[in-house]
Design a protein around this motif. Structure first.
Motif, mmCIF file in Angstrom:
data_model
loop_
_atom_site.group_PDB
_atom_site.id
_atom_site.type_symbol
_atom_site.label_atom_id
_atom_site.label_comp_id
_atom_site.label_asym_id
_atom_site.label_seq_id
_atom_site.Cartn_x
_atom_site.Cartn_y
_atom_site.Cartn_z
ATOM 1 N N LYS A 195 0.781 -1.328 0.042
ATOM 2 C CA LYS A 195 0.113 0.238 -0.072
ATOM 3 C C LYS A 195 0.861 1.197 -0.154
ATOM 4 C CE LYS A 195 -3.729 -2.052 2.377
ATOM 5 N NZ LYS A 195 -3.127 -3.805 2.534
ATOM 6 N N ARG A 196 2.209 1.233 -0.180
ATOM 7 C CA ARG A 196 3.125 2.395 -0.201
ATOM 8 C C ARG A 196 2.641 3.407 -1.016
ATOM 9 N NH1 ARG A 196 5.023 -1.631 -3.404
ATOM 10 N NH2 ARG A 196 6.259 -1.198 -5.511
ATOM 11 N N PHE A 197 2.103 3.028 -2.476
ATOM 12 C CA PHE A 197 1.595 4.124 -3.251
ATOM 13 C C PHE A 197 0.420 4.973 -2.949
ATOM 14 C CE2 PHE A 197 3.951 1.244 -6.259
ATOM 15 C CZ PHE A 197 4.894 2.251 -6.611
ATOM 16 N N ASN A 198 -0.691 3.989 -2.126
ATOM 17 C CA ASN A 198 -1.738 4.647 -1.751
ATOM 18 C C ASN A 198 -1.325 5.777 -0.434
ATOM 19 O OD1 ASN A 198 -3.274 3.148 -3.090
ATOM 20 N ND2 ASN A 198 -3.717 1.630 -1.331
ATOM 21 N N LYS A 200 1.519 7.371 -0.253
ATOM 22 C CA LYS A 200 2.118 8.723 -0.870
ATOM 23 C C LYS A 200 1.045 9.531 -1.566
ATOM 24 C CE LYS A 200 6.499 9.967 -0.996
ATOM 25 N NZ LYS A 200 6.839 10.259 0.599
ATOM 26 N N SER A 201 -0.099 8.784 -2.093
ATOM 27 C CA SER A 201 -1.043 9.476 -2.837
ATOM 28 C C SER A 201 -1.919 10.567 -1.770
ATOM 29 C CB SER A 201 -2.056 8.314 -3.478
ATOM 30 O OG SER A 201 -1.534 7.977 -4.565
ATOM 31 N N MET A 202 -1.928 9.775 -0.634
ATOM 32 C CA MET A 202 -2.518 10.279 0.403
ATOM 33 C C MET A 202 -2.020 11.659 1.069
ATOM 34 S SD MET A 202 -4.206 7.393 2.454
ATOM 35 C CE MET A 202 -4.697 8.001 3.964
ATOM 36 N N LEU A 204 0.061 13.293 -0.666
ATOM 37 C CA LEU A 204 0.210 14.414 -2.035
ATOM 38 C C LEU A 204 -0.968 15.223 -2.136
ATOM 39 C CD1 LEU A 204 1.896 12.285 -4.828
ATOM 40 C CD2 LEU A 204 2.855 14.138 -3.607
ATOM 41 N N VAL A 205 -2.142 14.745 -1.503
ATOM 42 C CA VAL A 205 -3.404 15.452 -1.658
ATOM 43 C C VAL A 205 -3.685 16.176 -0.325
ATOM 44 C CG1 VAL A 205 -4.484 13.865 -3.247
ATOM 45 C CG2 VAL A 205 -4.754 13.627 -0.732
ATOM 46 N N ASP A 289 10.290 9.512 -3.249
ATOM 47 C CA ASP A 289 9.343 9.156 -4.377
ATOM 48 C C ASP A 289 10.088 8.253 -5.134
ATOM 49 O OD1 ASP A 289 7.529 10.714 -3.286
ATOM 50 O OD2 ASP A 289 7.568 12.380 -4.952
#
Length: 294
Positions: A195-198, A200-202, A204-205, A289
């Motif tokens: 879930k590492r991309f999730n 990072k996405s959280m 970023l927003v 990143d």
């Protein structure tokens, strides 16, 4: 059971539930193994202590000593700090035991040389060669005592090997506990890694690290609780059948310590999963990143 958004299809939901169940089962089996090692160390130590309690000292008296004097001496001896238990074995009891060993009634041929005796059990910390020698010497100072007898060979074997066996057992348990802890830690890390991309996405927003960290720690807490409960149920079953097959080893007389170990397993399961979850998610909160793809 965890609830997932309606936007996720049934197959994905089933996979997520299966993944969560696999994590809980891994934690439960790991904690079960840790508990088995812990109980093995505990019951082994208790078994060796009980073995030392079975070492008895017999105080022998001259044949003309009155039994009342022997009883009086036993009352004096039993208050000593190194005495776990003591009793007077009467002349008649000793005679019957001697006839049983010899196989014939020797009193029909010779006068009975036996008298009453005192049987003493010492506390585990005194069940060693040096302490028993000092105790024997102290009791022999009494003029009515003829001799003090105890299984010197067995005492030497038990006392010399007792601490070695304890350290070996604890060492083996520590090594295997460390290995099992690594296994469960890797399992949690892999789940968070997926879930590492999730994460990072959280970030970023605009999500704060605390907000990102909370669901992973909560999930670790819930999995730790369920894993600990399942492990306790498995351990209780193992202890039940262990007591049925080997009651002299799996002894339920120490129920307080057994309950403490079971409670410790649940607490360890919760703390360990929460701490590893927090450490793992923090890593991916701080990670650069370009390292997400490594």
């Amino acid at each position: 059971m965890a609830k997932y958004p309606d936007t996720i299809d049934r197959i994905t939901k089933a996979r997520l539930r299966l993944s969560a169940f696999g994590s809980v089962l891994s934690i439960a089996l790991t904690m079960f193994f840790v508990g088995i090692l812990g109980f093995f160390a505990f019951f082994s130590t208790q078994y060796l202590k009980n073995l030392s309690k079975n070492i008895e000292i017999e105080v022998l008296f001259y044949s003309d000593v009155k039994e009342a004097d022997i009883i009086a001496l036993e009352q004096q001896v039993k208050v000593k700090p190194y005495i776990a238990a003591s009793r007077v074995s009467s002349r008649e009891d000793n005679t019957r035991e001697a006839i049983k060993i010899i196989g014939s009634n020797y009193t029909e041929v010779i006068p009975n040389p036996l008298n009453a005796s005192i049987i003493i059990s010492v506390t585990p910390e005194y069940a060693n060669t040096d302490s028993l020698a000092k105790i024997s010497k102290e009791i022999k100072r009494n003029e009515i005592v003829q001799d003090v007898d105890y299984p010197d060979f067995i005492v030497k074997k038990v006392s010399n090997n007792f601490q070695k066996i304890q350290w070996v057992i604890l060492g083996i348990c520590a090594v295997f506990m460390f290995i099992t802890m690594l296994l469960i830690a890797n399992c949690i890390r892999l789940n968070i890694y997926a879930k590492r991309f999730n994460i990072k996405s959280m970030l970023l927003v605009g999500a704060t690290p605390k907000f990102v960290r909370k669901p992973f720690i909560t999930k670790g807490l819930i999995q730790g609780i369920w894993g600990g409960i399942i492990a306790i149920m498995l351990l209780a079953t193992a202890l039940f059948f262990g007591n049925k097959s080997a009651p002299e080893f799996v002894d339920f007389s120490q129920m307080l310590y057994i309950a403490i170990i079971l409670g410790g397993i649940l607490l360890l399961s919760i703390l360990f999963t929460v701490i590893i979850s927090a450490i793992s998610v923090n890593r991916y909160i701080r990670i650069k990143d370009e390292r997400l793809y490594l």
